[in-house]
Design an enzyme around this catalytic site. Structure first.
Site, short mmCIF file in Angstrom:
data_model
loop_
_atom_site.label_atom_id
_atom_site.label_comp_id
_atom_site.label_asym_id
_atom_site.label_seq_id
_atom_site.Cartn_x
_atom_site.Cartn_y
_atom_site.Cartn_z
CE LYS A 1 -3.83 2.19 2.39
NZ LYS A 1 -3.36 3.48 1.90
NE ARG B 1 -6.50 4.10 -6.48
CZ ARG B 1 -7.61 3.50 -6.07
NH1 ARG B 1 -8.13 3.80 -4.88
NH2 ARG B 1 -8.22 2.60 -6.82
NE ARG C 1 -9.91 8.11 -2.65
CZ ARG C 1 -11.08 8.58 -2.25
NH1 ARG C 1 -11.79 9.31 -3.05
NH2 ARG C 1 -11.52 8.30 -1.05
#
Lengths: 345, 551
Positions: B240, B245, B260
């Site tokens: 992760k 993102r 994101r």
């Protein structure tokens, strides 16, 4: 700031003390003689030798402090000689049997407001303006963000809210002594005649109100409700301490609301997770506090409870009145405290 | 406006998701498209433009009420919200009893009219003219709408609904798939009747969504019980990553990089746009934007990426010091075809091919800019935590677990993708200062500063934390703070250094801006150590040791 020595009232470790009457007003600890403004738990504490209080509050005081206490019931406006002082109790409009206490001796008069409000309330005597040289006033809601609508208007909101959910129960959280009965009395005035359910803590305080002739809709203690009874469209009044408690397990689908002056602020409602907030208080709002200070004609004002610093500064700087906050164990009813609402234990 | 105020009250008055959904659905079905569009934009938090500052609203309010500033401050401390304080204090105006003239006040104007004409017109005025216009507007509003208008004016409108819930309500009211509405909403929504009509139009074939990124699929925190009965081999494991993102797209219209938060961040990362140009048209990659030097084994910390974020046109030297990379973990669109319903395994195989192909075109210097997120597999569930703990040297936050057969869904749907974060770092620190919160924490001391011992027996401020205590603990601590204040600095209280709290945090980095010499990431309270005296709290030396151990 402390009270100047030699005055009619002194601040002792037990609370406000009048040497001339050898009496304490709403003492924090057991004393031989207590003059009680009203029967909320932060004003009337157990263990005193004798209690002086308005007759209408006798039932509640005995319920909360014990049936065997020595209680001297007095009437509004009656003048009593206690020691070297002349003492009288005057309606404060806060709850059933609540009083302001006026003391006079040696050519000096003081008025202790206790908790009070100026809005009409069908469940108790209305506030009586009283004059004195020195005033000790509460300031629980001493900010201009607090401005109350009439109890009748708020009760109409409560009624509309209750009636808007015929398919599920409504739980209204209200302080068990005073607010609950005020709401009931206002609902009666709006023509409500269906039975209202009461949490045990509220139920315990109903008899004195019924005895005093306060007209309210029929009520039934929750404990007497048969199992499996249909609760849709029913209204339950419960103290805030019961919010999210296991005792209300049958009301998980209910809509809920809290009726309190604190509900004027949106964040306060969110913090405790109430669905609806109804802004109704048994304390004076900002303009009610100012009006009462002015009407007392007091030359010196001491402010206790809550926003004492703010109100005192405003009185000094804007109204030109000698005013100081009075420090002591004056516990303001805070939104987060349920002390005043918990059943006597 | 009336309908929106009543919707606001309904949403504000319940914590039940289904009741909120019902209220939203009823609203969207009953109001004109232009109003629905504005409500949607406001509820999604996309139109928080400050038209008039809170300070100016206060000035306009105090000019009429005549109350002193210090009194307003005291009110604000109790309310915790400037727009609301103004709305409440306004009730004290002296001419209040004059009956408001409701006719022609504009109250019956629609939300769209308020948002497009009335409020901007107020903002455009100046000086006295503005003050009088705002006051005239306030005079004819009932209290609840006054609050709403102030919040819209000051850009502080917020109510407890998520974007996902609003999306679901719009989809339901229009009888559409939620995923389609979410997709149509990607990349922003400009409120207008036409935009709302397009958003809620029946699904058509060949609908052109080419200007938009795909809605992101989100993982949920791991619940091992949900997957222990499955074979570990049916899961793809990845680190992760500790970046942001992103979706990197090359289509006929050009290249784009979306965050994101649905912001277009092309300008901040020109090197990633350059790499996207070497991808074939009709490609959409899901992955992580992160700072990673070409030959390094692991990426840089989040602090390096922060230097790049929000910076348009980064200088050459910044690009050299903090070179961005895109770590790809999914392929959403390939040769112009939406792959999201295909199983992860197949998407991954195509992603690897695509990466190979890209590498052949890229020059050696830029070959590290597009990386594949390495996949791992697991034999036994019992090894999971040991594997996760290896994330730290990789500068990753933990592990991702993705079902090999998972489609790429919209939003947070449990069951297919899980995240398993590293255990946080922990230190015991002493409470030094407290400040009242705002909003629903107004008038409660909930913002805390903590210290650690230095070598000379003094406490040095080390971190602030705002979360981690439950309501009961907050009230208890609030009372303690009021009773143990040693000094007051405006809204801040210094307290006796007696209470110890275990703080949890995600990372620790050297910092010149902090007095203690380092900064921690996401600090929060994990435990109130009532069992520990302050003398046994941790020291700066133990924090430094922790930092060195991780470096």
């Amino acid at each position: 700031m402390p009270l100047a020595p030699g005055g009619l009232l002194q601040l002792s470790p037990e609370g406000l003390y009048c040497p001339a009457a050898q009496a304490w007003i709403d003492p924090w600890r057991p004393v031989p003689r207590a003059l009680i403004t009203h029967a909320h738990a932060d004003h009337a504490r157990p263990g005193c030798g004798e209690y002086w209080a308005i007759g209408a509050s006798e039932g509640i005081l005995r319920e909360r402090l014990g049936a065997e206490i020595t209680l001297l019931p007095v009437d509004y406006g009656q003048l009593h000689r206690i020691g070297a002082a002349r003492v009288s109790f005057h309606a404060a409009g806060h709850v059933l049997g609540s009083a302001q206490i006026r003391l006079e001796a040696g050519g000096e008069s003081w008025l202790v407001s206790g908790d009070y409000k100026r809005c009409a309330d069908p469940s108790c005597e209305p506030f009586e303006p009283v004059q004195a040289d020195v005033l000790i006033s509460e300031a629980t809601f001493g900010l201009p963000i607090y401005r109350w609508q009439s109890g009748a208007e708020i009760a109409a909101e409560i009624l509309a809210w209750w009636r808007s959910a015929p398919d599920r129960p409504s739980v209204l959280f209200a302080y068990a002594f005073g607010k609950a009965q005020r709401v009931l009395a206002e609902l009666h005035r709006l023509g409500v005649s269906d039975e209202v359910l009461l949490h045990g803590a509220v139920e315990r305080l109903m008899a004195p109100y019924r005895q005093a002739g306060v007209a309210m809709p029929p009520t039934r203690p929750l404990a007497e409700l048969e199992r499996g009874a249909d609760l849709s469209g029913r209204l339950l009044i419960a103290p805030p301490a019961a919010h999210r408690s296991r005792g209300l397990g049958r009301f998980t689908k209910a809509q809920n609301g809290f009726v309190s002056g604190w509900m004027a602020v949106r964040g306060a409602r969110h913090r405790r997770g109430y669905g609806r907030g109804f802004v109704m208080s048994d304390h004076a709002d900002w303009s009610g506090l100012l009006q009462s200070v002015r009407e007392s004609r007091a030359q010196q004002v001491y402010v206790t409870h809550g926003q004492s610093n703010v109100l005192a500064r405003y009185l000094r700087e804007v109204e030109g009145i000698n005013a100081e906050p009075l420090e002591g164990h004056f516990e303001a009813e805070r939104f987060d405290d349920e002390q005043a609402t918990a059943p006597a234990s | 406006m009336h309908a929106f105020a009543s919707l606001f009250q309904q949403l504000d008055g319940t914590s039940s998701t289904s009741a909120k959904l019902e209220a939203l659905n009823a609203y969207f079905q009953s109001v004109p498209a232009a109003d629905a569009a504005w409500a949607l934009a406001l509820l999604m938090g996309k139109r928080r433009k400050r038209l008039i500052t809170g300070r100016r609203l206060r000035e306009i309010c105090l000019a009429v009420t005549g109350l002193p500033e210090w009194l307003f401050e005291a009110c604000h401390a109790q309310v915790g919200d400037s727009a609301e304080t103004v709305a409440l204090v306004w009730q004290q105006r002296p001419d209040r009893s004059a009956t408001p003239n409701q006719a022609g006040t504009g109250l019956e104007q629609s939300l769209a009219q308020w948002m497009e004409q009335r409020l901007p017109a107020l903002a455009a005025l100046q000086g006295n003219e503005q003050a009088e216009a705002v006051q005239a507007c306030w005079r004819c509003l009932p209290a609840d709408q006054l609050l709403l208008v102030n919040k819209l004016l000051s850009g502080g409108f917020r109510v407890g609904v998520s974007t996902g819930l609003v999306t679901r309500a719009v989809a339901r009211s229009a009888g559409l798939e939620e995923a389609l509405v979410a997709h149509r909403l990607m990349g922003g929504f400009t409120p207008s009747a036409e935009a709302f009509a397009a958003l809620t139009a029946a699904a058509g074939h060949g609908e052109d969504l080419s200007a938009k990124p795909y809605p992101f699929f989100l993982a949920s925190p791991l619940e091992l019980g949900q997957l222990e009965h499955t074979s570990p081999e049916s899961w793809q494991l990845e680190w992760k990553w500790d970046g942001i993102r992103g979706q990197l797209i090359h289509r006929a219209g050009g290249c784009s990089l979306w965050s994101r938060g649905e912001e277009l961040i092309n300008e901040a990362f020109p090197e990633l746009i350059a790499l996207a140009e070497l991808l074939p048209q009709g490609t959409a990659l899901d992955g992580e934007v992160i700072v990673w030097h070409g030959d390094a084994e692991a990426p840089e910390s989040f602090a390096s990426l922060q230097r790049r974020l929000g910076r348009k046109a980064p200088s050459r030297s910044l690009q050299r010091d903090c070179p961005a990379a895109f770590v790809a973990y999914d392929l959403l669109e390939h040769q112009g075809t939406d792959l999201r319903q295909q199983p992860l395994q197949q998407r991954r195989a195509l992603l690897e091919q695509l990466h190979q192909h890209w590498l052949q075109q890229a020059d050696t210097a830029s070959s590290g800019r597009l990386r594949l997120s390495a996949t791992q597999s697991l034999q036994r569930w019992s090894e999971l935590n040991e594997r996760r703990d290896q994330a730290r040297p990789q500068r990753a936050e933990g592990l991702m677990l993705k079902a090999l057969d998972s489609p790429y869904l919209v939003g947070r749907k449990r069951g297919h993708w899980w995240k398993h974060k590293l255990e946080p770092l922990r230190l015991d620190a002493v409470l030094l200062y407290a400040q009242a919160g705002s909003g629903k924490r107004a008038n409660l001391y909930t913002d805390y500063s903590f210290g650690l011992w230095n070598g000379e027996g003094a406490l040095v401020t080390f971190a602030k934390a705002y979360s981690g205590l439950d309501d009961g603990e907050i009230r208890q601590l609030d009372r303690w703070i009021r009773a143990h204040t040693t000094e007051r600095f405006g809204p801040v209280r210094a307290v006796e250094p007696l209470q110890v709290f275990e703080l949890a945090f995600e990372g620790i980095q050297p910092s010149k801006r902090h007095k203690c010499g380092f900064a921690v990431r996401f600090p929060r309270i994990s435990r109130w150590r009532t069992d520990k005296p302050a003398s046994e709290a941790d020291s700066l030396a133990s924090a430094r040791a922790l930092m060195e151990q991780l470096a």
